[in-house]
Design an enzyme around this catalytic site. Structure first.
Site, short mmCIF file in Angstrom:
data_model
loop_
_atom_site.label_atom_id
_atom_site.label_comp_id
_atom_site.label_asym_id
_atom_site.label_seq_id
_atom_site.Cartn_x
_atom_site.Cartn_y
_atom_site.Cartn_z
N ASP A 1 0.83 -1.21 0.00
CA ASP A 1 0.00 0.00 0.00
C ASP A 1 0.87 1.27 0.00
O ASP A 1 0.35 2.38 0.05
CB ASP A 1 -1.00 0.00 1.15
CG ASP A 1 -0.36 -0.14 2.52
OD1 ASP A 1 0.76 -0.70 2.60
OD2 ASP A 1 -0.96 0.29 3.52
N HIS A 2 2.19 1.07 -0.08
CA HIS A 2 3.10 2.21 -0.18
C HIS A 2 4.00 2.17 -1.42
O HIS A 2 4.54 3.19 -1.82
CB HIS A 2 3.95 2.32 1.10
CG HIS A 2 3.12 2.62 2.31
ND1 HIS A 2 3.07 3.86 2.88
CD2 HIS A 2 2.26 1.84 3.03
CE1 HIS A 2 2.22 3.84 3.91
NE2 HIS A 2 1.73 2.62 4.02
N HIS B 1 8.24 -0.87 12.41
CA HIS B 1 7.00 -1.24 11.74
C HIS B 1 7.04 -2.75 11.49
O HIS B 1 8.03 -3.40 11.83
CB HIS B 1 6.87 -0.44 10.43
CG HIS B 1 5.55 -0.60 9.73
ND1 HIS B 1 4.35 -0.64 10.39
CD2 HIS B 1 5.24 -0.70 8.40
CE1 HIS B 1 3.38 -0.77 9.51
NE2 HIS B 1 3.89 -0.81 8.30
N ASP C 1 0.34 8.38 11.00
CA ASP C 1 -0.37 7.10 10.91
C ASP C 1 -1.54 7.04 11.89
O ASP C 1 -1.35 7.21 13.10
CB ASP C 1 0.66 6.00 11.23
CG ASP C 1 0.11 4.58 11.16
OD1 ASP C 1 -1.07 4.41 10.87
OD2 ASP C 1 0.92 3.65 11.39
N HIS D 1 0.60 -12.88 17.14
CA HIS D 1 0.71 -11.76 16.21
C HIS D 1 0.70 -10.46 16.99
O HIS D 1 0.04 -10.35 18.02
CB HIS D 1 -0.47 -11.78 15.21
CG HIS D 1 -0.40 -10.65 14.23
ND1 HIS D 1 0.59 -10.54 13.29
CD2 HIS D 1 -1.20 -9.57 14.05
CE1 HIS D 1 0.41 -9.45 12.57
NE2 HIS D 1 -0.68 -8.84 13.01
N VAL D 2 1.45 -9.48 16.50
CA VAL D 2 1.30 -8.11 17.02
C VAL D 2 1.16 -7.19 15.82
O VAL D 2 1.60 -7.52 14.72
CB VAL D 2 2.51 -7.66 17.87
CG1 VAL D 2 2.63 -8.48 19.14
CG2 VAL D 2 3.80 -7.73 17.06
N GLY E 1 1.61 -3.75 13.48
CA GLY E 1 2.75 -2.92 13.11
C GLY E 1 2.47 -1.45 13.30
O GLY E 1 3.30 -0.61 12.95
N HIS E 2 1.31 -1.13 13.86
CA HIS E 2 0.91 0.28 13.97
C HIS E 2 0.80 0.72 15.43
O HIS E 2 0.42 -0.05 16.30
CB HIS E 2 -0.42 0.49 13.26
CG HIS E 2 -0.35 0.22 11.79
ND1 HIS E 2 0.06 1.16 10.88
CD2 HIS E 2 -0.61 -0.90 11.07
CE1 HIS E 2 0.03 0.64 9.66
NE2 HIS E 2 -0.36 -0.62 9.76
N HIS F 1 -3.43 7.98 6.77
CA HIS F 1 -3.44 6.52 6.86
C HIS F 1 -4.57 6.01 7.74
O HIS F 1 -4.34 5.40 8.79
CB HIS F 1 -2.09 6.02 7.40
CG HIS F 1 -1.73 4.64 6.92
ND1 HIS F 1 -2.26 3.51 7.46
CD2 HIS F 1 -0.91 4.21 5.93
CE1 HIS F 1 -1.77 2.44 6.86
NE2 HIS F 1 -0.95 2.84 5.91
#
Lengths: 554, 554
Positions: A77-78, A140, A194, A363-364, A366-367, A389
């Site tokens: 997405d970047h 991230h 973000d 899971h963690v 990234g934001h 974002h």
């Protein structure tokens, strides 16, 4: 006297009111630089669409002004719209090593060889005539992510990129708090930050916590382990590799994008794979199940991914066996919940044990969550703030968070794609807008599927279609062949012979009702067939198939 | 000697490996009774489908054996298939008062007037020749929910229905622990139990906790309040009514199913609405915003619901105003996340404040979590256990939970729709299967949309279609009109004139390549057109529209 030359224009062309296709234009004194150039994945109603990229007609119109693209990190997405963008506007692309490694791979696939890619180190400053662009390390869910500071003579813009704060990152590369604070102390005109996790209180856990869970799972496992995660999450991959090595397992990598990323990241030194740990898929037979780990794509339940194909027994080389331990090390992205759930069920049905978000901390995000965002605001202390974002609700709530921290409401600017924000030391205001929106990509077609085509696809998908063909004599105006009726996606024809028979009678009657004169007015005749048939079918079935009357003349 | 007459057959025809269309047949000595008769909502790939009901061909084949339907509660996935079922097999329907109130409403809509509905009180026992069917009160997210015990001469079956444990229910009607324990002590042959929340540790919170949150929100609100929730959640509605009354607000009800349920539930005494609190939508103008509460459907983001239409400014009588406080008192059902998110964004964009699951405790589940399930197992202490009401992963994990509680693995029976379980005091085993599956309802059509129609809809939805028509002389075999090409949902034609022109050339060439003899073999000609056009289009666009060649003869 030129007007406005001393203001900076900020024009987001993607990434506002959406999580996806990030692209922000920064314009100052007739020069434009871009931050990121991403794609988004189609919404459910974009039937048949492969990917979506931003409308760049404003940039095409001012092509000569565009000087370069600066990438915060290597997520789709970047960076995903770059191949399409660079075919139209070929400018240098700046980014960190891993980011550009991933870009390079992508450009090769699109056979774009003439693009200038310039690797930048975190901490480095790129001088671009009116701009000085500085890359500052952040954390991230992909390695080598940066915030970007754009210094101009009238002030500094600070774009956080996608970030979280990780005090114990896997690669040891800490977010550069010192430099961020320093930039903040020197004065920041406007911050873009973000907003993804603004609804979540507290702070995002360190990536390292996942490693502890993985170790615990690996230490107790006696069967084969299959780990599905995002290919781009290099740190996660590293942790799986570490656990595999620790517990004496060989690693097989599966799934196209996983193989690509592991290749690029290993080559560039972002993945540390101990000698002999990685084996080829064809060597698996030489090992016991308890000596193997499979790393694969498919954590989002994507139907064509390796994990989905394995779960459905459609993978050529790999199968899920009873006893396999499958770890889905990711959370479903909104919209993918059902797909993920389906794969989990299939895995259970094949006798695998499945560990997923509902059952363990594997899971963690990234934001940054609220407390991390607050720290960023406190460090950067910008005069103006534009949340980026996020969907509208995220931007709105990020604005409220800034207000809670004491920022005056009028300095918080909730923008939209295409809206021009002009800013200088005296103020910031919205001054107009440029074209923006979604360009849909379907196969090789870029932008040739629009609302009309999508509306037709939607219509066809709901009730199918009925084609009515009739051949008419040019001379007499009489029907000489047909009407023939063909339907698809409407009803199972063999069980609806009566309905189809009566439909033909309706069409015949409609044709008879058109007098000789009217017979020659095709549109009248077509409408007459369409209306009568539509009413008949709706009355009988409460459905509205697309009706296509075709008249041939001989 | 007759075989097997002394065993009970349990045949789930819906509700296994899915959350939806619950229907379980219980057969003993040539008599069948049914527990529940629900629908499910279409999966994403069931394009154009309205609802899904169970395949009942086994019951149709043994129509005379079917003696009655016993309903656990009034949710759509437990009663929604009744109108379709009763049109084919008209047997008495038993349920509690609210359940049958909702059924009655539904049957009226389908103009079914000749059905025997018999109201049962919790605690009551219905004698049905070989069966004694007992209703036992449980708690759930709808009032008047029951577990059902089926007593036979060879043993008792216990079906929990959908349940949770609520020690402080809104209506004061406690789950009948005493009777459940008593039945358990007398001996239960087999238990079927709700598996929905088996992945969640702990216990589900009491519905009353939501009331506290509502009160807190209402006490501080100065603007209009809009509450969206499930129409069938009568207790939730009661709590909204209580808070409204407490803080002196008038209530307006909006949305077809909300109006229906409020009507039925008030009439039957399940909703206690203080005099004068409920006002008509047209009276809203007489009150200030701070004196109003709107209760509405749309908590799942359903595009046609009242809330969605309000958020999109498409509601005739209601609009969302800046400052409105919207409470979405529900969690998104898996698959609806994106729809809900879209509505939340729209509400924020209209200037409303929105409170939803991510931000406050304004919803509790209606299903038992692990600790509640364990208590149920301990009370009922069945010999055999068949988990129901869940996807495969839920059934599997519910089985594991039973095993943890000490049940022998061989006594835990993970079944599937259509599979026959035969049970008596000596054992339980799967002995075969009957037809089962999804009957799709599209408009008035029941079962006339199957795999072929869905496959065509899918194909059409992805790449649209291209119709090729050509008229051929019967005598000469020559083309006398056409080929004409019409496309829909494929490409925006005006911008693709070259492509369409070249497509026509390809068809012409294909026709020329068919020799005189072959021209008469239509299928050869059609395939030739199809193949050549398909290859051409795929090469040019990487898309595969459906190609429909039609040949007319004059």
């Amino acid at each position: 006297m030129k007007k406005n030359t001393s203001k900076i224009k900020i024009i987001p062309l993607g990434g506002m009111n959406e999580i996806g296709k990030n692209l922000t234009a920064i314009e100052y004194k007739d020069e434009i630089i871009l931050i990121d150039c991403g794609l988004s994945f189609p919404e459910e109603e974009m039937l048949g669409i492969d990917i979506v990229i931003p409308d760049i007609s404003y940039l095409l119109k001012h092509k000569d002004k565009v000087k370069g693209i600066f990438l915060t990190h290597g997520h789709e997405d970047h960076i995903g719209a770059l191949p399409y963008f660079l075919k139209k506007i070929n400018v240098p692309v700046y980014g960190t090593r891993l980011t550009l490694g991933l870009v390079e791979f992508k450009l090769k696939e699109h056979r774009l060889n003439n693009v200038k890619l310039q690797v930048v180190k975190p901490g480095q400053m790129i001088k671009k005539s009116n701009f000085e662009v500085e890359f500052i390390r952040v954390n991230h869910s992909i390695a080598d992510a940066c915030a970007i500071a754009v210094h101009t003579e009238i002030g500094t813009l600070f774009h956080t990129g996608d970030f979280k704060i990780d005090h114990t990152p896997i690669d040891g590369d800490l977010m550069d708090f010192g430099r961020i604070a320093e930039i903040g102390s020197q004065g920041v005109l406007l911050m873009m930050a973000d907003s993804t996790n603004v609804e979540r209180p507290g702070a995002t856990m360190s990536e390292r916590t996942v490693g502890a869970t993985l170790d615990e799972i690996f230490s107790g496992a006696k069967s084969r382990i299959i780990v599905a995660t995002f290919a781009s999450n290099v740190h996660r991959l590293q942790q799986v590799i570490n656990s595999a090595d620790k517990y004496h397992r060989k690693i097989v990598v599966s799934g196209r994008s996983m193989v690509n990323v592991v290749g690029v990241a290993s080559e560039l030194g972002y993945l540390n794979v101990p000698e002999g740990v990685m084996i080829d898929i064809n060597e698996m037979g030489n090992y016991n199940d308890s000596e193997l780990v499979l790393i694969t794509t498919g954590s989002q339940g994507e139907p064509m991914s390796a994990l989905s194909r394995m779960a459905a027994s459609e993978h050529k080389k790999l199968d899920v066996q009873p006893g396999d331990l499958v770890i889905i090390s990711a959370n479903p992205i909104p919209g993918n919940e059902k797909l993920v759930s389906r794969v989990i069920n299939q895995l259970f049905e094949r006798g695998a044990e499945v560990i997923y978000e509902a059952l363990a901390d594997i899971h963690v995000s990234g934001h940054a969550c609220q407390e991390e965002l607050k720290l960023m605001h406190r460090l950067v202390r910008p005069k103006f703030f534009m949340p980026v974002h996020g969907e509208y609700r995220h931007l709105k709530q990020h604005g409220e968070l800034a207000e809670e921290l004491g920022m005056p409401r009028e300095n918080i600017l909730i923008s939209s794609n295409g809206v021009i924000l002009e800013v200088d030391g005296n103020g910031a205001k919205f001054t107009g807008s440029v074209p923006s929106g979604n360009i849909l990509i379907d196969g090789l077609g870029v932008g040739d599927v629009g609302n009309i085509v999508l509306r037709d696809r939607r219509h066809l998908s709901e009730d199918g279609l009925m084609v009515v063909v009739v051949t008419i004599s040019k001379e007499s105006g009489e029907v000489v062949a047909g009407p023939d009726i063909i339907s698809r996606g409407f009803v199972y024809v063999r069980e609806s012979e009566d309905l189809m028979h009566n439909a033909r009678l309706i069409v015949k009657k409609a044709l008879e009702n058109c007098s000789g004169r009217q017979m020659k007015e095709w549109s009248y005749m077509k409408n007459s067939i369409k209306d009568d048939l539509k009413n008949f079918l709706y009355q009988k079935t409460k459905r509205n198939p697309m009706i296509l009357p075709i008249i041939m003349e001989v």
